[in-house]
Write an enzyme that holds these catalytic residues in place. Sequence first.
Site, short mmCIF file in Angstrom:
data_model
loop_
_atom_site.label_atom_id
_atom_site.label_comp_id
_atom_site.label_asym_id
_atom_site.label_seq_id
_atom_site.Cartn_x
_atom_site.Cartn_y
_atom_site.Cartn_z
N ASN A 62 73.00 -31.54 50.73
CA ASN A 62 72.96 -32.93 51.22
C ASN A 62 74.37 -33.46 51.38
O ASN A 62 75.35 -32.74 51.13
CB ASN A 62 72.12 -33.80 50.29
N LYS B 37 61.43 -43.23 35.30
CA LYS B 37 62.25 -42.24 34.59
C LYS B 37 62.50 -42.67 33.14
O LYS B 37 63.07 -41.91 32.36
CB LYS B 37 63.57 -42.01 35.32
N1 CTP Z 1 67.96 -36.69 39.59
C1 CTP Z 1 68.05 -35.66 38.68
N2 CTP Z 1 67.40 -34.48 38.95
C2 CTP Z 1 66.68 -34.33 40.07
C3 CTP Z 1 66.59 -35.38 41.01
C4 CTP Z 1 67.26 -36.56 40.74
O1 CTP Z 1 68.72 -35.80 37.66
N3 CTP Z 1 66.09 -33.16 40.28
C5 CTP Z 1 68.63 -37.96 39.29
C6 CTP Z 1 69.76 -38.31 40.20
O2 CTP Z 1 70.99 -37.83 39.72
C7 CTP Z 1 69.71 -39.83 40.21
C8 CTP Z 1 68.27 -40.15 40.03
O3 CTP Z 1 67.68 -38.98 39.45
O4 CTP Z 1 70.37 -40.39 39.10
C9 CTP Z 1 67.52 -40.55 41.26
O5 CTP Z 1 67.50 -39.54 42.18
P1 CTP Z 1 66.75 -39.71 43.59
O6 CTP Z 1 66.84 -38.42 44.32
O7 CTP Z 1 67.25 -40.92 44.29
O8 CTP Z 1 65.33 -39.99 43.11
P2 CTP Z 1 64.12 -39.09 43.01
O9 CTP Z 1 63.54 -39.29 41.65
O10 CTP Z 1 64.47 -37.70 43.36
O11 CTP Z 1 63.15 -39.74 44.07
P3 CTP Z 1 63.12 -39.67 45.70
O12 CTP Z 1 63.95 -38.48 46.10
O13 CTP Z 1 61.70 -39.55 45.97
O14 CTP Z 1 63.70 -40.98 46.17
#
Ligand code: CTP
Length: 393
Positions: free
Chosen positions: A207, A338
């Site tokens: 990404n 979370k």
């Molecule tokens: N995060 C993490 N591990 C993952 C995915 C996300 O630790 N596998 C953490 C990111 O570092 C961030 C937070 O979770 O602090 C939110 O991540 P985000 O990708 O925005 O949220 P998701 O829970 O993955 O939800 P979505 O992609 O559906 O928006």
Amino acid sequence: MTPTRIVLGITGGIAAYKAAELARLLVKAGYSVDCVLTEAATHFIGAATLQAITGRPVYQDLWDARVPNGMAHIELGRDTAALLIAPAAADFMAKLVHGRADDLLSTLCLARDCPLLIAPAMNRQMWAHPATQRNAAQLIADGVTLLGPAAGEQACGETGLGRMLEAADLFAALTAFLQPKPLAELRVLITAGPTFEPIDPVRGLTNLSSGKMGYALAVCAHAAGAVVTLVSGPTALATPWGVTRIDITRADEMLAAVEGHIADCEIFIAVAAVADYRPAEPQTSKIKKTDAAMTLQLTPTTDILARIAARPDAPFCVGFAAETEAVLEHAAEKRLKKGIPLIVANRAQDTLGHDDATCVLIDAHGTHPLARAPKTEIAAQIITHIAHLYSKG
Ligand code: CTP
């Protein structure tokens, strides 16, 4: 008022040329910089260079009467945030240990009430010599802060420990030294950057995350006194001064690195843009093109932040939410889902890969918007907020 004046002492060594760049960085950051040269330093750098960079007179002579009370060795140490000697040659360190005061800079080192920091710079054998090592230990015992030295190629052609830190590292170390320390004695683990999930040996899913926000938070957490470990996906950024960095590529490697270090940490800040899915069966050989359509089977990765927040011994957890729409609603929902005390919400389009960010901090007390600013400034505000919430328990 906190003094914003730095006295930059320069002693005789080839690294003296780096002091000019250091002076420039300090001036750019708003400090007034008074340079004091030893006689030996003048063989390596000219007073005119430093005078032009700092816009202030440069001092070399114990009998210089240009300061208000006519006593440069007293006046220059007053209303001063710090005295930094860069480079500090072996001979000057020996002089400091003995409290000798036979020139302006060494006299100033005795007649001061500001902190003294030194950046040793010398040939590797001179640094390793038991006499220099004894002197370094004594200076630390006397309350002097040593910055470096670093290892690497030396002007004499040898390679080893003894190089002066680069100007940017000295600037970061000095400014960190001068910050308040609300996170003193705390250990902070930060994830940053993207992950890269291989499809085959030459392709993968990733990404647009640059890692800038996570790295800026690492800088600010270290400056706030924390011991910082940064678990980083692939980025083009340099490791921040004083921070331990663990490089990973995939989400499962990031999870393993975080789980391996989290038990020691009081605060966990998940900034990384972790892949939510990875190819179910990464190929060991390069996939060959055909005319047929192709379907890539993906499997979910573990949510690292949620996993850490669910531990019985969970640290204080901070998450980031990069959203394309309904930013506040999605972020507030994510914070609850979370189970974390603080989430930083921002619009993905305005933030990912940019140097600036606009964000809103969401915690149990409500929302706290931060005006658009460079990520380095936003990071400082986030760390202040974290320190505040953490101290409230
Ligand atoms: N995060 C993490 N591990 C993952 C995915 C996300 O630790 N596998 C953490 C990111 O570092 C961030 C937070 O979770 O602090 C939110 O991540 P985000 O990708 O925005 O949220 P998701 O829970 O993955 O939800 P979505 O992609 O559906 O928006």
